[in-house]
Design a protein around this motif. Sequence first.
Motif, PDB file in Angstrom:
ATOM      1  N   GLN A  93       0.827  -1.186   0.000  1.00 32.72           N
ATOM      2  CA  GLN A  93       0.000   0.000   0.000  1.00 32.72           C
ATOM      3  C   GLN A  93       0.875   1.254   0.000  1.00 32.72           C
ATOM      4  OE1 GLN A  93      -3.015  -0.057   2.991  1.00 32.72           O
ATOM      5  NE2 GLN A  93      -3.858   1.912   2.407  1.00 32.72           N
ATOM      6  N   LEU A  94       0.449   2.235  -0.788  1.00 34.57           N
ATOM      7  CA  LEU A  94       1.207   3.465  -0.860  1.00 34.57           C
ATOM      8  C   LEU A  94       1.036   4.273   0.408  1.00 34.57           C
ATOM      9  CD1 LEU A  94       0.204   4.457  -4.509  1.00 34.57           C
ATOM     10  CD2 LEU A  94       2.113   3.028  -3.762  1.00 34.57           C
ATOM     11  N   GLN A  95       2.094   4.978   0.787  1.00 31.43           N
ATOM     12  CA  GLN A  95       2.072   5.783   2.001  1.00 31.43           C
ATOM     13  C   GLN A  95       1.781   7.241   1.661  1.00 31.43           C
ATOM     14  OE1 GLN A  95       2.712   5.192   5.288  1.00 31.43           O
ATOM     15  NE2 GLN A  95       3.502   3.099   5.370  1.00 31.43           N
ATOM     16  N   LEU A  96       0.695   7.749   2.233  1.00 31.98           N
ATOM     17  CA  LEU A  96       0.337   9.160   2.091  1.00 31.98           C
ATOM     18  C   LEU A  96       0.230   9.752   3.486  1.00 31.98           C
ATOM     19  CD1 LEU A  96      -2.484   8.785  -0.568  1.00 31.98           C
ATOM     20  CD2 LEU A  96      -0.284   9.886  -0.954  1.00 31.98           C
ATOM     21  N   VAL A  97       0.770  10.937   3.669  1.00 30.93           N
ATOM     22  CA  VAL A  97       0.749  11.574   4.975  1.00 30.93           C
ATOM     23  C   VAL A  97       0.206  12.989   4.833  1.00 30.93           C
ATOM     24  CG1 VAL A  97       2.084  12.301   6.972  1.00 30.93           C
ATOM     25  CG2 VAL A  97       2.713  10.207   5.748  1.00 30.93           C
ATOM     26  N   GLU A  98      -0.888  13.257   5.554  1.00 30.06           N
ATOM     27  CA  GLU A  98      -1.478  14.588   5.553  1.00 30.06           C
ATOM     28  C   GLU A  98      -0.943  15.393   6.738  1.00 30.06           C
ATOM     29  OE1 GLU A  98      -4.946  11.702   4.514  1.00 30.06           O
ATOM     30  OE2 GLU A  98      -3.275  11.806   5.927  1.00 30.06           O
ATOM     31  N   SER A  99      -0.912  16.695   6.558  1.00 26.79           N
ATOM     32  CA  SER A  99      -0.562  17.598   7.645  1.00 26.79           C
ATOM     33  C   SER A  99      -1.183  18.955   7.360  1.00 26.79           C
ATOM     34  CB  SER A  99       0.957  17.722   7.786  1.00 26.79           C
ATOM     35  OG  SER A  99       1.516  18.284   6.613  1.00 26.79           O
ATOM     36  N   GLY A 100      -1.123  19.821   8.369  1.00 23.15           N
ATOM     37  CA  GLY A 100      -1.609  21.178   8.190  1.00 23.15           C
ATOM     38  C   GLY A 100      -2.947  21.481   8.826  1.00 23.15           C
ATOM     39  N   GLY A 101      -3.582  20.466   9.379  1.00 19.90           N
ATOM     40  CA  GLY A 101      -4.849  20.712  10.050  1.00 19.90           C
ATOM     41  C   GLY A 101      -4.660  21.478  11.340  1.00 19.90           C
ATOM     42  N   GLY A 102      -5.783  21.888  11.913  1.00 22.26           N
ATOM     43  CA  GLY A 102      -5.723  22.611  13.175  1.00 22.26           C
ATOM     44  C   GLY A 102      -7.025  23.292  13.482  1.00 22.26           C
ATOM     45  N   LEU A 103      -6.952  24.195  14.462  1.00 22.59           N
ATOM     46  CA  LEU A 103      -8.118  24.956  14.904  1.00 22.59           C
ATOM     47  C   LEU A 103      -8.035  26.356  14.313  1.00 22.59           C
ATOM     48  CD1 LEU A 103     -10.606  25.371  16.758  1.00 22.59           C
ATOM     49  CD2 LEU A 103      -8.982  25.980  18.577  1.00 22.59           C
ATOM     50  N   VAL A 104      -9.110  26.779  13.696  1.00 24.93           N
ATOM     51  CA  VAL A 104      -9.125  28.098  13.061  1.00 24.93           C
ATOM     52  C   VAL A 104     -10.497  28.718  13.249  1.00 24.93           C
ATOM     53  CG1 VAL A 104      -9.799  27.163  10.809  1.00 24.93           C
ATOM     54  CG2 VAL A 104      -8.537  29.334  10.934  1.00 24.93           C
ATOM     55  N   GLN A 105     -10.541  30.026  13.296  1.00 25.80           N
ATOM     56  CA  GLN A 105     -11.810  30.729  13.435  1.00 25.80           C
ATOM     57  C   GLN A 105     -12.517  30.821  12.086  1.00 25.80           C
ATOM     58  OE1 GLN A 105     -10.868  34.524  15.212  1.00 25.80           O
ATOM     59  NE2 GLN A 105     -11.000  33.689  17.278  1.00 25.80           N
ATOM     60  N   PRO A 106     -13.818  30.978  12.114  1.00 25.82           N
ATOM     61  CA  PRO A 106     -14.536  31.182  10.845  1.00 25.82           C
ATOM     62  C   PRO A 106     -13.942  32.347  10.077  1.00 25.82           C
ATOM     63  CG  PRO A 106     -16.085  30.776  12.623  1.00 25.82           C
ATOM     64  CD  PRO A 106     -14.742  30.917  13.275  1.00 25.82           C
ATOM     65  N   GLY A 107     -13.819  32.144   8.771  1.00 25.87           N
ATOM     66  CA  GLY A 107     -13.195  33.150   7.932  1.00 25.87           C
ATOM     67  C   GLY A 107     -11.710  32.992   7.783  1.00 25.87           C
TER      68      GLY A 107
END
Length: 123
Positions: A1-15
């Motif tokens: 299986q190919l390895q994919l790694v996501e990043s960059g998520g977090g908590l942000v205010q609307p807008g």
Amino acid sequence: QLQLVESGGGLVQPGGSLRLSCVASDFTLDYYAIAWFRQAPGKEREGVSCVISTGSSTNFADSVKGRFTIDRDNAKNTVYLQMNNLKLEDTAVYYCAARRGPCSVYGPAYNDWGQGTQVTVSS
């Protein structure tokens, strides 16, 4: 299986904005369409956006059109999802997925998935 790694998520205010990254760790993305999906608690998985292998064609769910963009840097083996003007309803776990061939909004069309990154939009 190919390895994919996501990043960059977090908590942000609307807008606010976030930029998600999807990196392939053990294969080259050059020949793969890469899609972003998301799943909120209690809801079905939703296709958000996709970019074909060359980067010359993209598509977006109606719910994110005009707010999200997708691009890829094959030299860095990375696909990005730029999310602007985030709304409460964008809160979800975001996954990237890869498949050879054209983009598809159908999740089972993708064989390889990352582990997901949480995006929370809250005031």
